[in-house]
Design an enzyme around this catalytic site. Structure first.
Site, PDB file in Angstrom:
ATOM      1  N   THR A 116       0.586  -1.205   0.050  1.00 46.09           N
ATOM      2  CA  THR A 116      -0.060  -0.078   0.049  1.00 46.09           C
ATOM      3  C   THR A 116       0.816   1.274   0.045  1.00 46.09           C
ATOM      4  O   THR A 116       0.305   2.302  -0.445  1.00 46.09           O
ATOM      5  CB  THR A 116      -0.950  -0.036   1.369  1.00 46.09           C
ATOM      6  N   ASP A 117       2.137   1.155   0.692  1.00 49.52           N
ATOM      7  CA  ASP A 117       2.842   2.555   0.572  1.00 49.52           C
ATOM      8  C   ASP A 117       2.899   3.107  -0.750  1.00 49.52           C
ATOM      9  O   ASP A 117       2.793   4.478  -0.636  1.00 49.52           O
ATOM     10  CB  ASP A 117       4.315   2.203   1.380  1.00 49.52           C
TER      11      ASP A 117
ATOM     12  N   SER B 197      18.019  -4.569   4.401  1.00 46.98           N
ATOM     13  CA  SER B 197      18.416  -3.649   3.602  1.00 46.98           C
ATOM     14  C   SER B 197      17.984  -2.106   4.130  1.00 46.98           C
ATOM     15  O   SER B 197      18.965  -1.399   4.062  1.00 46.98           O
ATOM     16  CB  SER B 197      17.597  -3.612   2.166  1.00 46.98           C
TER      17      SER B 197
ATOM     18  N   ASP C 200       9.495   0.752   4.830  1.00 44.52           N
ATOM     19  CA  ASP C 200      10.722   0.209   5.787  1.00 44.52           C
ATOM     20  C   ASP C 200      11.741   1.404   6.183  1.00 44.52           C
ATOM     21  O   ASP C 200      12.008   1.129   7.542  1.00 44.52           O
ATOM     22  CB  ASP C 200      11.541  -0.605   4.839  1.00 44.52           C
TER      23      ASP C 200
ATOM     24  N   GLY D  65      12.657 -10.721   4.968  1.00 42.75           N
ATOM     25  CA  GLY D  65      11.579  -9.692   4.636  1.00 42.75           C
ATOM     26  C   GLY D  65      11.534  -9.000   6.067  1.00 42.75           C
ATOM     27  O   GLY D  65      10.369  -8.672   6.307  1.00 42.75           O
ATOM     28  N   LEU D  66      12.661  -8.863   6.732  1.00 41.49           N
ATOM     29  CA  LEU D  66      12.329  -8.062   7.941  1.00 41.49           C
ATOM     30  C   LEU D  66      13.289  -6.836   7.739  1.00 41.49           C
ATOM     31  O   LEU D  66      13.634  -6.075   8.960  1.00 41.49           O
ATOM     32  CB  LEU D  66      13.038  -8.841   9.113  1.00 41.49           C
TER      33      LEU D  66
ATOM     34  N   GLU E 143      17.757   3.713  -2.357  1.00 43.47           N
ATOM     35  CA  GLU E 143      17.289   2.343  -2.997  1.00 43.47           C
ATOM     36  C   GLU E 143      16.732   2.370  -4.398  1.00 43.47           C
ATOM     37  O   GLU E 143      17.117   1.608  -5.342  1.00 43.47           O
ATOM     38  CB  GLU E 143      16.338   1.759  -2.069  1.00 43.47           C
TER      39      GLU E 143
HETATM   40  C1  GLA Z   1       8.920  -3.828   0.680  1.00 41.45           C
HETATM   41  C2  GLA Z   1       9.152  -2.460   0.436  1.00 41.45           C
HETATM   42  C3  GLA Z   1       8.367  -1.668   1.167  1.00 41.45           C
HETATM   43  C4  GLA Z   1       6.680  -2.313   0.891  1.00 41.45           C
HETATM   44  C5  GLA Z   1       6.784  -3.566   1.189  1.00 41.45           C
HETATM   45  C6  GLA Z   1       5.311  -4.413   0.963  1.00 41.45           C
HETATM   46  O1  GLA Z   1       9.246  -4.258   2.076  1.00 41.45           O
HETATM   47  O2  GLA Z   1      10.473  -1.962   0.607  1.00 41.45           O
HETATM   48  O3  GLA Z   1       8.401  -0.477   0.397  1.00 41.45           O
HETATM   49  O4  GLA Z   1       6.294  -1.993  -0.424  1.00 41.45           O
HETATM   50  O5  GLA Z   1       7.491  -4.317   0.275  1.00 41.45           O
HETATM   51  O6  GLA Z   1       4.164  -3.724   1.725  1.00 41.45           O
END
Ligand code: GLA
Length: 403
Positions: free
Chosen positions: A54-55, A145, A189, A141-142, A177
């Site tokens: 959604t971001d 980066s 993030d 996924g945490l 990035e």
């Molecule tokens: C990654 C991206 C974020 C976001 C998520 C999904 O973590 O870096 O900006 O889009 O995926 O919600």
């Protein structure tokens, strides 16, 4: 330079700034000569509770900075050279922050990308000698980066708070990035790693940039991340493709509804009216984002009302939407969510982050965490042949200087 050996326990160093500073003195003669000038900076990873993809659609997210992260012991220098060593492997990366060249193809690119973005923004990135320690698993996924980028912004600022407004720093890190690494990610993030607060989740409106924190300090509630044991296959291409599909949906809807510039402006009724003119996959992607935004707001209301049953239902609905509409789950992540769904004391579970592998986030009653961990470690390998990793995490403060 002194001989460098891998550290026996690099994950302990991230929690022990004095030892990390000593480690830098052991590998850098400059740091050994100027121990009083060594600083230690840290940036956390994150889990996202709800609001996925959604971001970059100007919607809502609800991330939490966690107590796993990356620390760098830094000796600022005036020689215009960054030389940074990984405590874990003793590998050293090097570049000139004022003249960042092409990507080298490894972790040092994430540091160089921030120097590049700082220089572009007119902030002079400084050289340093550094040693880096991490207890944040990579590719899980945490947001390893973002944590690396944010802690680099501090290191490149002489170990001090970068001299920009924190929300500008969020955008600067994102620019590094997007522009240098080539992943067109949103701001969630970086925002979480910079704005994190102990005991609280962070609601961010990615359109207005309004944000507020939400209490997570329910003593009975734990956050548990389960890593699927399959590396996150985040091809930037798959992520960037999702982003383009969202933009394609907006373009179709904007043909008939003036003023629509992002999926944030699109109601379910607008999507249904446009669906016959839209590619079916594009419409499914848009449907996920539109309803996911509603779920974030519903989850906030439910958290604030103490209605955890509703929060849990929204977690499972979010996961199903990412699996069926947005196409970013995997059989392994689905298995983890299914196991969570049948384990007593688990309130809700869903994949967290970009998807394509990585972790699930689970809201678990504190007294049920041990049992949940045991069930995952027993049932998940039997279903998938993979070994999961289970992390109980705490909502934690954002980036800062430790010493
Ligand atoms: C990654 C991206 C974020 C976001 C998520 C999904 O973590 O870096 O900006 O889009 O995926 O919600």
């Amino acid at each position: 330079m002194a001989t460098v050996h891998p550290d026996p326990d690099p994950t302990a160093l991230v929690r022990d700034p004095v030892a990390l500073a000593r480690r830098l003195a052991a590998v850098s003669p400059e740091a050994a000569a100027r121990p009083a000038d060594v600083r230690v900076v840290h940036a956390p990873g994150r889990v996202n509770l709800i609001g996925e993809h959604t971001d970059y659609n100007e919607g809502f997210v609800l991330p939490v900075a966690i107590d796993l992260g990356i620390a760098i012991a830094v000796l600022p220098t005036d020689d215009g050279i960054v030389r940074l060593t990984l405590a874990e492997t003793a590998e050293t990366g090097e570049f000139e922050p004022a003249a960042v060249g092409a990507r080298q193809g490894g972790w040092i690119d994430y540091v160089a990308g921030i120097a590049w973005a700082m220089a572009e923004a007119g902030l002079a990135p400084r050289g340093f000698r550094g040693v880096l320690a991490s207890d944040l698993p990579q590719g899980a996924g945490l947001s390893s980066s973002a944590a690396l980028e944010v802690v680099s912004a501090w290191a490149l600022s002489g170990g001090d708070r970068p001299a920009v407004d924190p929300m500008r720093l969020v955008h600067l890190v994102q620019r590094g990035e997007n522009g240098y690494i080539g992943l067109n990610n949103g701001i969630m993030d970086q925002f979480a790693s910079i704005f994190g607060e102990a005991g609280r989740a962070l609601l961010l409106d990615c359109r207005t940039l309004d944000h507020r924190s939400i209490s997570m300090a329910d003593d009975d509630l734990a956050l548990v991340a389960c890593h699927s044991g399959s590396p996150r296959r985040l091809e930037s291409s798959a992520y960037n493709e999702r982003r383009s599909q969202c933009e394609a949906a907006v373009a179709v809807i904007a043909q008939t509804v003036p003023g629509v510039t992002s999926l944030r402006d699109v109601t379910p009724a607008m999507l249904e009216a446009a669906r016959p003119r839209m590619d079916a996959i594009v419409a499914a992607r848009a449907e996920h984002v539109i309803v996911e935004n509603e779920r974030v707001l519903a989850a906030i209301a439910a958290f604030e009302a103490g209605d955890l049953a509703t929060v849990g239902r929204l977690f499972y609905e979010s996961h199903a939407s990412m699996r069926d509409l947005f196409g970013i789950s995997s059989p392994e992540l689905d298995a983890l969510v299914e196991i969570a769904g049948t384990t007593p004391g688990v309130i809700g579970a869903r994949l967290t982050g970009a998807g394509f592998g990585g972790c699930t986030i689970n809201l678990v009653r504190r007294d049920a965490v041990d049992e949940f961990r045991a069930v995952v470690l027993r049932d998940y390998p039997a279903r998938t042949g993979l070994v999961p990793r289970v992390f109980a995490v705490e909502a934690s403060a954002g980036a800062g200087r430790l010493i």
